[in-house]
Design a protein around this motif. Structure first.
Motif, short mmCIF file in Angstrom:
data_model
loop_
_atom_site.label_atom_id
_atom_site.label_comp_id
_atom_site.label_asym_id
_atom_site.label_seq_id
_atom_site.Cartn_x
_atom_site.Cartn_y
_atom_site.Cartn_z
N ALA A 316 102.27 70.75 105.42
CA ALA A 316 101.69 70.08 106.59
C ALA A 316 100.43 69.30 106.22
O ALA A 316 99.99 68.44 106.98
N LEU A 317 99.86 69.58 105.03
CA LEU A 317 98.73 68.79 104.52
C LEU A 317 99.20 67.63 103.66
O LEU A 317 98.38 66.91 103.09
N GLY A 318 100.51 67.45 103.54
CA GLY A 318 101.06 66.31 102.82
C GLY A 318 101.46 66.58 101.39
O GLY A 318 101.78 65.66 100.64
N LEU A 319 101.47 67.84 100.97
CA LEU A 319 101.82 68.18 99.59
C LEU A 319 103.30 68.52 99.51
O LEU A 319 103.79 69.33 100.29
N PRO A 320 104.04 67.92 98.57
CA PRO A 320 105.46 68.30 98.43
C PRO A 320 105.56 69.73 97.90
O PRO A 320 104.74 70.16 97.09
#
Length: 545
Positions: A316-320
């Motif tokens: 949800a913080l944009g990390l795969p």
């Protein structure tokens, strides 16, 4: 009026409904039966209205439970339909008809009209004192309204206190979740979840596939229900511009088709948004940086409830998180360096090179970095770029990396490795010739002992092995320790040792005999030479050499 008649089977904070009123002893004694609109008995009851008029709707404002003996009901079906239509149009909660005087069964025309308009029709088989019904219900409604006002006041006071003490976003969101009993999430404009406080569910359930779900929930300039999941959302601003929004999510068993948020929830979310807007102005650190710091610390300290929660949060913080190799790195900067500026620079550099990462402060002078790389991407090249970026503004910085982790559950191990490398790396430790960072393969005996220099067992070992020699040199001004070091460094070759320390070969022989006598050791023994060599390395670590 008895206490049982006054008591309402209503949870605190929820408005009185048609079903609640029918369950009251004052009405239950009339043997009520819901003939139509059973699915709508969750409608709130704002008031009770007794009427024997043919046009009662003209005296209603909506939300009333209408009580009648049926005496004024029109005889013709068209009149009955008009009577019901007017009640439905004004928003009456339900129609309750007593089957004692005029009717002993509900007229078919009335049943059909109520069914077609979705109006709950309730029949009473026994005589009921309508006046007593109004007294009981109105007392409950007024009491509930007073309770609601008190709870609203408590909400305002709680958020005012949070604002006055300078609470950060985590504290504000946590308070909102506790007051409402719902999961609350703070996100920025690009749909990154900065803070999530689960209530009645898990972080995984709240944040899984967050960006897609959030983008399906339209933005709004005021508090309201939005999106297919029925989120209650409110905008959060910064310096007059939109920064993001705060969302209150339905519970795991709530349906988006039915209202799950009450007026108090709206109040809580509005005050949450207001408190966050003020907090955004008073906290200089960007919340994105704070979110990265908190996520990193939770990963390092393994504070997540489950690996699935951890995956959902960092995603949800944009990390795969899928098909990804994670590499942990620690950047220790000099005490005088501007760690906040280096933190931002690292984050910007990694973003510009397309390397997804979490970057955040883990201590006063330590930055943590979690790289999320494709398995095919060479990780050392990325760490090298990261290291050179850190060394630019902080030439004395030390960068240490752990070995790659194949999933988030193994990230804590990678950070532990990086921390052990950092412990074994002195401030003047030379770098390998081909890179500007340190890794586990660099740790030899000397650096291992440096990492263990505060361990009393290492200190005791060095003293036990070399103490007598050190005492002799201190009392007599001799250089026996230097001779021993030269001899051991020369792997027992006395000629090489004599040349290295600048004395004759005979002097070396004499000094070595003295060393053997003082220490009670045989320097011809390879094992004993090794023990003494380790003790010298430990002594150097203790002296910071």
């Amino acid at each position: 009026m008895s206490e049982n008649q006054r008591r309402a089977p209503v949870p605190e904070g929820r408005p009185l409904t048609v079903a609640d009123v029918l369950a009251l002893p004052v009405l239950a004694g009339g043997d009520p039966r819901v003939v139509t609109g059973r699915d709508h008995t969750d409608r709130p009851v704002r008031w009770v209205h007794i009427t024997e008029l043919t046009d009662p709707a003209s005296f209603l404002k909506g939300g009333e439970l209408v009580l009648t003996t049926g005496m004024p009901l029109p005889d013709d079906p068209a009149g009955v339909r008009r009577y019901v239509d007017e009640l439905a149009d004004v928003g009456a909660a339900a129609l309750v008809i007593e089957l004692v005087r005029r009717y002993h069964r509900p007229p078919d025309a009335l049943v059909q009209a109520c069914r077609s308009r979705g109006l709950p029709l309730v029949t009473l088989a026994k005589d009921v004192n309508f006046l007593e019904v109004t007294q009981v219900v109105h007392t409950l409604i007024l009491g509930s309204q007073a309770d609601a006002m008190r709870r609203t006041q408590r909400v305002h006071e709680a958020f005012t206190a949070l604002t006055l003490r300078g609470a950060g976003p985590e504290d504000v969101v946590r308070a909102a979740a506790e007051m409402s009993g719902h999961t609350v999430v703070l996100e920025n404009l690009v749909h990154r979840a900065m803070v999530c406080e689960p209530s009645g569910s898990t972080t995984e359930a709240a944040l899984t596939d967050w960006e897609r779900r959030s983008r399906a929930t339209p933005p709004a300039d005021h508090t309201g229900l939005r999106g297919p999941e029925g989120w209650l959302v409110a905008p959060v601003e910064y310096q007059g511009e939109g920064w993001g929004r705060v969302a209150m999510l339905p519970g795991p068993y709530d349906s988006a088709a039915s209202p799950v948020f009450g007026p108090e929830d709206v109040t809580v979310l509005e005050r949450t948004a207001m408190a966050l807007t003020i907090a955004r102005l008073t906290h200089p650190t960007p919340w994105e940086r704070t979110a990265h710091r908190n996520a990193l610390r939770d990963l390092v300290e393994q504070r997540h409830r489950s690996p699935a929660d951890a995956c959902a949060r960092v995603a949800a913080l944009g990390l795969p998180t899928e098909h990804t190799r994670f590499v942990a790195a620690l950047v220790d900067v000099p005490a005088a360096a501007d760690t906040a500026r280096i933190e931002v620079r690292l984050a910007e550099e990694l973003s510009a090179t397309g390397a997804p990462a979490l970057v955040g402060l883990l201590g006063p002078s330590r930055l943590g970095v979690l790289l999320a790389l494709r398995p095919s991407r060479p990780w050392r090249q990325t760490v090298e770029r990261l290291s050179r970026t850190a060394l630019g503004p902080a030439p004395g910085a030390t960068v240490c990396a752990g070995s790659p982790a194949t999933d988030l559950a193994d990230v804590a191990r990678s950070f532990r490795e990086a921390a052990r490398v950092a412990e074994a790396t002195g401030p003047e430790q030379p770098l390998p010739p081909d890179r500007s960072f340190h890794e586990r393969s660099d740790i030899g005996l000397r650096r291992l002992l440096f990492a263990l220099r505060d361990d009393t067992r290492v200190q005791e070992y060095a003293e036990r092995q070399l103490g007598r020699l050190l005492d002799h040199d201190a009392r007599h001004g001799t250089g026996l320790l230097t001779t021993l070091r030269g001899y051991l460094d020369a792997a027992g070759n006395k000629t090489v040792a004599a040349r290295a320390i600048g004395v004759s070969r005979e002097t070396v022989y004499q000094r070595l005999r003295t060393i053997e006598r003082l220490l009670g050791r045989d320097l011809e023994s390879g094992e004993q030479r090794t023990e003494l060599h380790v003790a010298l390395q430990a002594l150097d670590a203790l002296r910071g050499r």
